[in-house]
Scaffold this motif. Structure first.
Motif, mmCIF file in Angstrom:
data_model
loop_
_atom_site.group_PDB
_atom_site.id
_atom_site.type_symbol
_atom_site.label_atom_id
_atom_site.label_comp_id
_atom_site.label_asym_id
_atom_site.label_seq_id
_atom_site.Cartn_x
_atom_site.Cartn_y
_atom_site.Cartn_z
ATOM 1 N N HIS A 33 11.277 -26.784 102.790
ATOM 2 C CA HIS A 33 12.169 -27.596 103.620
ATOM 3 C C HIS A 33 13.636 -27.244 103.357
ATOM 4 N N ARG A 34 14.134 -27.640 102.211
ATOM 5 C CA ARG A 34 15.503 -27.294 101.803
ATOM 6 C C ARG A 34 15.463 -26.667 100.416
ATOM 7 N N PHE A 35 16.290 -25.649 100.208
ATOM 8 C CA PHE A 35 16.338 -25.020 98.895
ATOM 9 C C PHE A 35 17.100 -25.930 97.933
ATOM 10 N N PRO A 36 16.656 -26.043 96.671
ATOM 11 C CA PRO A 36 17.273 -26.989 95.738
ATOM 12 C C PRO A 36 18.638 -26.559 95.201
ATOM 13 N N ASN A 40 22.614 -29.451 98.934
ATOM 14 C CA ASN A 40 21.564 -29.705 99.914
ATOM 15 C C ASN A 40 20.890 -31.061 99.747
ATOM 16 N N PHE A 41 21.142 -31.714 98.622
ATOM 17 C CA PHE A 41 20.474 -32.988 98.366
ATOM 18 C C PHE A 41 21.014 -34.112 99.257
ATOM 19 N N MET A 372 12.104 -31.305 98.345
ATOM 20 C CA MET A 372 12.640 -30.042 97.864
ATOM 21 C C MET A 372 11.784 -29.603 96.676
ATOM 22 N N LEU A 373 11.659 -28.309 96.498
ATOM 23 C CA LEU A 373 10.797 -27.765 95.445
ATOM 24 C C LEU A 373 11.640 -26.972 94.456
ATOM 25 N N LEU A 374 11.496 -27.300 93.178
ATOM 26 C CA LEU A 374 12.309 -26.656 92.144
ATOM 27 C C LEU A 374 11.405 -26.079 91.065
ATOM 28 N N PRO A 525 18.503 -27.191 85.219
ATOM 29 C CA PRO A 525 17.406 -27.021 86.187
ATOM 30 C C PRO A 525 17.749 -26.216 87.429
ATOM 31 N N LEU A 526 19.009 -26.223 87.862
ATOM 32 C CA LEU A 526 19.374 -25.511 89.085
ATOM 33 C C LEU A 526 19.853 -24.084 88.816
#
Length: 535
Positions: A33-36, A40-41, A372-374, A525-526
């Protein structure tokens, strides 16, 4: 503390699908859907906020169910406050999930949860008008006991041997006193060892089942960070999922959409592998020690390996009376999670994200916002002594990620006083054959084939000699390369990532209560890179 970050695609331990995802390549974009990225959040928050699934009534059910689940343990003020916040439409979650592995299982259990904790902190800094809660979703409805029945400690596999059936969360902890005694023999005598012993004892000996014990241990390790632990095996939470249970049984929406997406995924790149294949019905029936698949034939429904059967109306009645008896499989569990949580992002390993990529079209079909997938943080932990040894042996952090053969070959070439690289000889040979090709052009063209064959033969001969020389030097330099291999084996036990083999207790015994705060400080994490961290 010294650290180094290495791109995932340079480690050799991540699939092409995950490397393409982290690199945001276009071929994988249709499947998420959206990149993390932190910016984008905002759109994810707004989309989730408008969803009917985040309304006050459902949030209150979630908050109440969690308070009930925490009755068997003492929650921290931070965790209780987060549970209370979940009843507000201004609060969102970041979720990770994990099996109920004995004593948390491999190290990455910590990394998953810390990734979720740290992301909620970053989100709060960026979007201060909202609240964000880290969630650990216990896979209490899994049934694969063999996968969770052991942990490794100081090179020994500590295994819980018993007969098991049904969902693992409901397994009695009876018999784990013997495992405690075995673990205690391997522990030292210091304060940290005593804490680990008491943590195991308080978790498993003083709680009735595996879900309660796991909740206690995860809470003890992370309660100061406000972690909220969710057990999906809950009747009130399952009531929220009833419409989707009915959809799964009577419409089979998941089967159609996931099968289509899986086919598209493999057609994008032949290296992409389907992680989970959908079944026509992706639900289990759980009751009194059983967890068996539900199947349908000619509008009659039954539970495999049992005498349980229904027609359509009887099954509808069973769903509404006993929703807790219907358990989603690996493909349906993500939907269940996203239905009951105001979730923005799911954090998982490469294998987990691979099956999430199969689900986007299905989520759209049932009108549930896709999270979103991380990719979770990955880490190699090393001691100061190990760093000093690496420096002395001239082993870099990047060297550690090489395969055993490539690692040894690299060290031999570095240590050898003889040049083992025949590249210059190959270039010289190719230059000579270039002249022969020019000569062949002036005579019978059939001579070209003979020249090409001879060139290929001599290049192959040089390559063979290069390999022979390398093997000879390996024997000569074996003592030196063995010392380098020892440090690689220490940090990559059995040629695997440390985080997939070692248990946190091995490091906690040495570093104690500083271990988790140190990880919290250094895991970002990002950042999307593999961390090598000296403790």
């Amino acid at each position: 503390m010294p650290t180094e970050c290495i791109p995932y695609n340079e480690t050799g331990y991540f699939s092409s699908m995950i490397c393409d995802y982290v690199a945001e390549k276009e071929n994988i974009t249709p499947f998420y859907h959206r990149f993390p990225k932190i910016e984008n959040f905002k759109a994810q928050i707004e989309e989730k906020q408008t969803s009917q699934l985040t309304q006050v009534s459902q949030r209150k059910i979630l908050s109440k169910a969690l308070r009930n689940q925490y009755q068997t343990i003492k929650a921290s003020d931070e965790t209780l406050e987060n549970i209370h916040k979940l009843s507000s439409t201004n609060t969102f979650t970041v979720t990770t999930g994990h099996q109920l592995n004995l004593f948390t299982g491999p190290l990455y259990f910590l990394y998953k949860i810390i990734s979720a904790i740290n992301l909620t902190k970053q989100l709060k800094e960026k979007y201060p008008s909202y609240d964000f809660v880290p969630i650990y979703w216990m896979a209490s409805e899994d049934h694969d006991f063999e996968e969770i029945s052991f942990f490794n400690f100081k090179g020994k596999k500590i295994r819980w041997n018993r007969e098991a059936s049904g969902v693992v969360g409901e397994l009695s902890t009876e018999g784990l006193n013997e495992i405690l005694q075995e673990f205690s023999k391997e522990l030292g005598s210091g304060d940290n060892a005593k804490y680990l012993q008491s943590l195991f004892e308080d978790g498993y000996i003083k709680h009735a089942n595996l879900a309660e014990a796991t909740r206690y241990i995860a809470n003890e390790l992370f309660k100061k960070y406000g972690l909220v632990i969710v057990d999906g095996n809950d009747i009130e939470l399952k009531r929220l999922f009833i419409p989707y249970i009915e959809n799964e049984l009577f419409q089979k929406t998941a089967y159609r959409n996931v099968a289509e997406t899986a086919e598209k995924l493999t057609s994008v790149d032949e290296s992409y592998k389907v992680q989970v294949n959908p079944r026509e019905i992706n639900l289990f029936y759980i009751q009194q020690g059983i967890r068996e698949r539900i199947v349908e034939k000619n509008d009659r429904y039954s539970v495999l390996n049992t005498s349980v059967k229904w027609n359509r109306e009887e099954l509808k009645e069973e769903i509404h009376k006993h929703p807790e008896r219907f358990s989603p499989n690996a493909l349906l569990r993500p939907l269940y999670q996203e239905v009951i949580l105001p979730n923005l992002c799911y954090i998982g390993g490469g294998g987990e994200l691979a099956y999430w990529f199969e689900l986007k079209k299905y989520f759209e079909a049932v009108e549930v916002t896709f999270p979103m997938l991380l990719l979770r943080n990955s880490v190699v932990l090393k001691t100061k002594k190990q760093s000093e040894k690496m420096e002395k042996l001239q082993v870099s952090n990047r060297d550690l990620f090489l395969s055993k053969d490539d690692f040894v070959a690299k060290k031999v070439k570095e240590l050898s006083e003889i040049n083992i690289d025949f590249t210059s000889q190959k270039k010289h040979l190719q230059a000579q054959f270039k002249e022969l090709y020019e000569l062949a052009e002036q005579t019978d063209k059939s001579f070209l084939g003979a020249v090409a064959a001879q060139e290929k033969k001599q290049i192959k001969g040089l390559m063979h000699l290069e390999k022979r020389l390398l093997r000879a030097q390996k024997r000569v330099l074996k003592d030196k390369t063995d010392r380098s291999r020892e440090i690689q084996e220490e940090l990559f036990p059995n040629g695997t990532l440390q985080e997939r083999r070692l248990n946190f207790s091995e490091f906690y015994e040495v570093y104690g209560e500083n271990l988790i705060p140190t990880l919290v400080e250094h895991l970002h994490p990002l950042q999307s890179e593999f961390l090598v961290l000296e403790l």
